[in-house]
Design a protein around this motif. Structure first.
Motif, PDB file in Angstrom:
ATOM      1  N   LYS A   1       0.836  -1.196   0.000  1.00 40.32           N
ATOM      2  CA  LYS A   1       0.000   0.000   0.000  1.00 40.32           C
ATOM      3  C   LYS A   1       0.877   1.254   0.000  1.00 40.32           C
ATOM      4  CE  LYS A   1      -3.716  -2.557   0.516  1.00 40.32           C
ATOM      5  NZ  LYS A   1      -4.713  -2.715  -0.568  1.00 40.32           N
ATOM      6  N   THR A   2       0.347   2.329  -0.568  1.00 43.12           N
ATOM      7  CA  THR A   2       1.073   3.601  -0.581  1.00 43.12           C
ATOM      8  C   THR A   2       0.393   4.653   0.276  1.00 43.12           C
ATOM      9  OG1 THR A   2      -0.118   4.250  -2.597  1.00 43.12           O
ATOM     10  CG2 THR A   2       2.043   3.199  -2.871  1.00 43.12           C
ATOM     11  N   ASP A   3      -0.835   4.374   0.693  1.00 41.51           N
ATOM     12  CA  ASP A   3      -1.568   5.279   1.575  1.00 41.51           C
ATOM     13  C   ASP A   3      -1.347   4.851   3.016  1.00 41.51           C
ATOM     14  OD1 ASP A   3      -3.875   7.377   1.959  1.00 41.51           O
ATOM     15  OD2 ASP A   3      -4.493   5.607   3.108  1.00 41.51           O
ATOM     16  N   ALA A   4      -0.960   5.799   3.878  1.00 39.39           N
ATOM     17  CA  ALA A   4      -0.597   5.472   5.261  1.00 39.39           C
ATOM     18  C   ALA A   4      -1.733   4.802   6.024  1.00 39.39           C
ATOM     19  CB  ALA A   4      -0.154   6.738   5.989  1.00 39.39           C
ATOM     20  N   LYS A   5      -2.944   5.289   5.846  1.00 39.78           N
ATOM     21  CA  LYS A   5      -4.079   4.692   6.563  1.00 39.78           C
ATOM     22  C   LYS A   5      -4.316   3.254   6.122  1.00 39.78           C
ATOM     23  CE  LYS A   5      -8.864   5.564   7.927  1.00 39.78           C
ATOM     24  NZ  LYS A   5     -10.027   6.487   7.808  1.00 39.78           N
ATOM     25  N   GLU A   6      -4.143   2.995   4.842  1.00 39.10           N
ATOM     26  CA  GLU A   6      -4.311   1.630   4.339  1.00 39.10           C
ATOM     27  C   GLU A   6      -3.199   0.721   4.845  1.00 39.10           C
ATOM     28  OE1 GLU A   6      -4.572   1.863   0.124  1.00 39.10           O
ATOM     29  OE2 GLU A   6      -6.600   2.708   0.137  1.00 39.10           O
ATOM     30  N   ILE A   7      -1.991   1.257   4.952  1.00 32.03           N
ATOM     31  CA  ILE A   7      -0.879   0.485   5.522  1.00 32.03           C
ATOM     32  C   ILE A   7      -1.206   0.100   6.958  1.00 32.03           C
ATOM     33  CG2 ILE A   7       1.549   0.560   6.238  1.00 32.03           C
ATOM     34  CD1 ILE A   7       2.022   2.524   3.917  1.00 32.03           C
ATOM     35  N   LEU A   8      -1.706   1.072   7.732  1.00 29.94           N
ATOM     36  CA  LEU A   8      -2.082   0.821   9.129  1.00 29.94           C
ATOM     37  C   LEU A   8      -3.146  -0.264   9.222  1.00 29.94           C
ATOM     38  CD1 LEU A   8      -2.053   1.535  12.155  1.00 29.94           C
ATOM     39  CD2 LEU A   8      -3.762   3.297  11.663  1.00 29.94           C
ATOM     40  N   GLN A   9      -4.159  -0.163   8.409  1.00 29.58           N
ATOM     41  CA  GLN A   9      -5.243  -1.150   8.446  1.00 29.58           C
ATOM     42  C   GLN A   9      -4.731  -2.556   8.144  1.00 29.58           C
ATOM     43  OE1 GLN A   9      -7.896   0.681   5.617  1.00 29.58           O
ATOM     44  NE2 GLN A   9      -9.025   1.800   7.196  1.00 29.58           N
ATOM     45  N   GLU A  10      -3.854  -2.671   7.159  1.00 27.31           N
ATOM     46  CA  GLU A  10      -3.300  -3.979   6.819  1.00 27.31           C
ATOM     47  C   GLU A  10      -2.455  -4.537   7.955  1.00 27.31           C
ATOM     48  OE1 GLU A  10      -3.761  -5.971   4.076  1.00 27.31           O
ATOM     49  OE2 GLU A  10      -5.378  -4.544   3.697  1.00 27.31           O
ATOM     50  N   ARG A  11      -1.631  -3.685   8.541  1.00 24.64           N
ATOM     51  CA  ARG A  11      -0.753  -4.125   9.627  1.00 24.64           C
ATOM     52  C   ARG A  11      -1.554  -4.560  10.849  1.00 24.64           C
ATOM     53  NH1 ARG A  11       3.498  -6.362   9.244  1.00 24.64           N
ATOM     54  NH2 ARG A  11       4.092  -5.678  11.347  1.00 24.64           N
ATOM     55  N   ILE A  12      -2.619  -3.854  11.162  1.00 18.17           N
ATOM     56  CA  ILE A  12      -3.415  -4.210  12.337  1.00 18.17           C
ATOM     57  C   ILE A  12      -4.204  -5.496  12.083  1.00 18.17           C
ATOM     58  CG2 ILE A  12      -5.400  -3.498  13.737  1.00 18.17           C
ATOM     59  CD1 ILE A  12      -4.239  -0.729  13.833  1.00 18.17           C
ATOM     60  N   LYS A  13      -4.692  -5.683  10.892  1.00 16.11           N
ATOM     61  CA  LYS A  13      -5.376  -6.938  10.574  1.00 16.11           C
ATOM     62  C   LYS A  13      -4.418  -8.114  10.716  1.00 16.11           C
ATOM     63  CE  LYS A  13      -8.802  -4.889   7.474  1.00 16.11           C
ATOM     64  NZ  LYS A  13      -9.216  -4.700   6.057  1.00 16.11           N
ATOM     65  N   GLU A  14      -3.184  -7.923  10.273  1.00 19.54           N
ATOM     66  CA  GLU A  14      -2.169  -8.963  10.435  1.00 19.54           C
ATOM     67  C   GLU A  14      -1.881  -9.220  11.908  1.00 19.54           C
ATOM     68  OE1 GLU A  14       1.374  -8.102   8.217  1.00 19.54           O
ATOM     69  OE2 GLU A  14       0.265  -7.628   6.387  1.00 19.54           O
ATOM     70  N   ALA A  15      -1.856  -8.152  12.706  1.00 14.27           N
ATOM     71  CA  ALA A  15      -1.574  -8.291  14.134  1.00 14.27           C
ATOM     72  C   ALA A  15      -2.671  -9.084  14.840  1.00 14.27           C
ATOM     73  CB  ALA A  15      -1.431  -6.911  14.772  1.00 14.27           C
ATOM     74  N   PHE A  16      -3.911  -8.858  14.466  1.00 13.78           N
ATOM     75  CA  PHE A  16      -5.018  -9.608  15.077  1.00 13.78           C
ATOM     76  C   PHE A  16      -4.957 -11.087  14.705  1.00 13.78           C
ATOM     77  CE2 PHE A  16      -7.255  -5.648  16.118  1.00 13.78           C
ATOM     78  CZ  PHE A  16      -7.834  -6.000  17.329  1.00 13.78           C
ATOM     79  N   ALA A  17      -4.340 -11.388  13.590  1.00 10.57           N
ATOM     80  CA  ALA A  17      -4.261 -12.783  13.145  1.00 10.57           C
ATOM     81  C   ALA A  17      -3.203 -13.579  13.902  1.00 10.57           C
ATOM     82  CB  ALA A  17      -3.972 -12.823  11.643  1.00 10.57           C
ATOM     83  N   LYS A  18      -2.320 -12.884  14.623  1.00 10.17           N
ATOM     84  CA  LYS A  18      -1.263 -13.573  15.367  1.00 10.17           C
ATOM     85  C   LYS A  18      -1.687 -13.722  16.828  1.00 10.17           C
ATOM     86  CE  LYS A  18       3.672 -13.323  16.507  1.00 10.17           C
ATOM     87  NZ  LYS A  18       4.952 -12.611  16.276  1.00 10.17           N
ATOM     88  N   PRO A  19      -1.728 -14.931  17.376  1.00  8.07           N
ATOM     89  CA  PRO A  19      -2.148 -15.136  18.767  1.00  8.07           C
ATOM     90  C   PRO A  19      -1.262 -14.377  19.752  1.00  8.07           C
ATOM     91  CG  PRO A  19      -2.070 -17.214  17.589  1.00  8.07           C
ATOM     92  CD  PRO A  19      -1.408 -16.203  16.704  1.00  8.07           C
ATOM     93  N   TYR A  20      -1.880 -13.768  20.748  1.00  5.35           N
ATOM     94  CA  TYR A  20      -1.103 -12.981  21.708  1.00  5.35           C
ATOM     95  C   TYR A  20      -0.072 -13.836  22.436  1.00  5.35           C
ATOM     96  CZ  TYR A  20       0.249 -10.381  25.818  1.00  5.35           C
ATOM     97  OH  TYR A  20       1.002  -9.782  26.801  1.00  5.35           O
ATOM     98  N   LYS A  21      -0.378 -15.103  22.660  1.00  9.85           N
ATOM     99  CA  LYS A  21       0.542 -15.970  23.410  1.00  9.85           C
ATOM    100  C   LYS A  21       1.913 -16.049  22.748  1.00  9.85           C
ATOM    101  CE  LYS A  21      -1.079 -20.274  21.232  1.00  9.85           C
ATOM    102  NZ  LYS A  21      -1.700 -21.612  21.492  1.00  9.85           N
ATOM    103  N   GLU A  22       1.987 -15.764  21.449  1.00 10.63           N
ATOM    104  CA  GLU A  22       3.270 -15.815  20.746  1.00 10.63           C
ATOM    105  C   GLU A  22       4.156 -14.611  21.071  1.00 10.63           C
ATOM    106  OE1 GLU A  22       2.922 -16.588  16.583  1.00 10.63           O
ATOM    107  OE2 GLU A  22       1.451 -18.209  16.872  1.00 10.63           O
ATOM    108  N   PHE A  23       3.604 -13.623  21.764  1.00 13.72           N
ATOM    109  CA  PHE A  23       4.381 -12.439  22.156  1.00 13.72           C
ATOM    110  C   PHE A  23       4.938 -12.553  23.577  1.00 13.72           C
ATOM    111  CE2 PHE A  23       1.426 -10.838  18.935  1.00 13.72           C
ATOM    112  CZ  PHE A  23       2.279 -10.120  18.107  1.00 13.72           C
ATOM    113  N   ILE A  24       4.596 -13.620  24.276  1.00 10.19           N
ATOM    114  CA  ILE A  24       4.931 -13.725  25.697  1.00 10.19           C
ATOM    115  C   ILE A  24       6.289 -14.384  25.908  1.00 10.19           C
ATOM    116  CG2 ILE A  24       4.250 -14.760  27.892  1.00 10.19           C
ATOM    117  CD1 ILE A  24       1.346 -14.625  26.913  1.00 10.19           C
ATOM    118  N   VAL A  25       7.089 -13.768  26.770  1.00 16.73           N
ATOM    119  CA  VAL A  25       8.337 -14.361  27.258  1.00 16.73           C
ATOM    120  C   VAL A  25       8.264 -14.353  28.770  1.00 16.73           C
ATOM    121  CG1 VAL A  25      10.842 -14.085  27.486  1.00 16.73           C
ATOM    122  CG2 VAL A  25       9.723 -13.641  25.286  1.00 16.73           C
ATOM    123  N   LYS A  26       8.483 -15.510  29.400  1.00 23.01           N
ATOM    124  CA  LYS A  26       8.425 -15.584  30.856  1.00 23.01           C
ATOM    125  C   LYS A  26       9.789 -15.282  31.462  1.00 23.01           C
ATOM    126  CE  LYS A  26       4.453 -18.672  31.012  1.00 23.01           C
ATOM    127  NZ  LYS A  26       3.876 -19.939  31.551  1.00 23.01           N
TER     128      LYS A  26
END
Length: 328
Positions: free
Chosen positions: A190-215
């Protein structure tokens, strides 16, 4: 004739030279990267992470507004735990499905506040941050999660994970920030900043939060495996931190004008705050920007709880439990 030819050659040379100067001055010759477009857009549209975050609500406020139709509570715990006990009138929605729920199932603007609830407050904070970045400015996460609502939920969450077992390994000396380095490469197309943001956030929701955790045991075993961001005040940082951790001041240091560009794009980043709550907000933001980022589970409470309690800096104690009624 020779003079005319010479003048013509000189004219062509000068024209070519001037043309090259104009070309190099044309900003379209070196357009900003997707990363730069995204940072500029976020910072000029509220700059949530450096102004408001974390957007946290307390159990007391939720309890006081149970009869308020302008307050919506969304519980992202498993269906089994929700059935076991939940806040009155709350609705059970899976974390990864929150964006779809906001876009297609409710009119989010009809509510004064929408509170996301999880077990500890950490995953709720992560998803709340994503929703805030997407433009839903009335979303909050419940501090300490359901652990603050009743003791039966806190037993295996905050009570179990608030420890002091690594206090003999914490560091007190300050570590310098890196010099400005390269930034992540985003490739949404994407070349539009808002569209880039929307794509990135949709990708972020697709990744389970547990994969971000380090104990904490993993972090203390090999702290050099991460660039550790101590996302706390300088005073909290000086109380003690993981070896090699660098202090980043909340609401300040993740701006492009301060220290954002001093984060490495070629190494795992571990964010450590006192509770894991503010860190979860930062993790969501940095992940959207393309960094390989993780959250230290339960924050500094997972390794130096007593020191935090003593200093009054968000140390978990059972005093945080309100023991409010639950619906079974």
């Amino acid at each position: 004739m020779k003079k005319a030819t010479l003048y013509f050659v000189l004219f062509l040379g000068i024209t070519t030279l001037l043309s090259s100067f104009k070309s190099s001055e044309n900003p379209m010759e070196n357009p900003p990267s997707e990363f730069e477009l995204l940072v500029q857009y976020l910072e000029s549209n509220g700059d949530f992470i450096n102004t408001i975050a974390p957007a946290i609500i307390t159990a007391d406020e939720v309890k006081e507004n149970l009869r308020n139709d302008k307050y919506l509570v969304l519980d992202i715990r498993s269906a089994d735990w929700f059935e076991y006990g939940h806040v009155k009138k709350s609705k059970n929605v899976k974390g990864p499905e929150l964006l779809d729920y906001f876009e297609n199932k409710i009119d989010a603007s009809a509510y004064d506040k929408i509170t996301i609830i999880c077990y500890s407050g950490q995953s709720a904070a992560y998803y709340t941050s994503l929703l805030r970045l997407y433009g839903y400015n009335n979303v909050y996460s419940l501090k300490w999660g359901m652990s603050s609502w009743a003791e039966e939920f806190a037993t295996n969450i905050w009570i179990k994970n608030s420890k002091d077992e690594f206090t003999d390994q914490i560091e007190h000396t300050a570590n310098p920030k890196l010099e400005k380095g390269t930034t992540p490469t985003l490739s949404t197309g994407k070349t539009d900043a808002k569209e880039i943001l929307q794509e990135r956030i949709k990708e972020a929701f697709a990744k389970p939060y547990k994969e971000f955790i380090v104990k904490s045991p993993v972090a203390f075993e090999d702290p050099s495996a991460y660039f550790i961001v101590n996302y706390t005040s300088e005073d909290s940082y000086n109380t003690g931190h993981l070896k090699g951790a660098v202090q980043f001041q909340p609401k300040q240091c993740l701006a492009s004008s301060t220290s954002l560009y001093k984060l490495p794009s070629d190494k795992k980043i571990l964010v450590n705050c006192n509770t894991g709550l503010s860190a979860a907000y930062a993790v969501a933001y940095l992940h959207v920007l393309g960094y390989d980022v993780y959250n230290l589970a339960y924050g500094s409470n997972s390794y130096m709880n007593s020191a935090l309690v003593e200093k009054g800096t968000n140390g978990w104690t059972t005093n945080e439990i309100k023991n409010f009624p639950v619906v079974e």
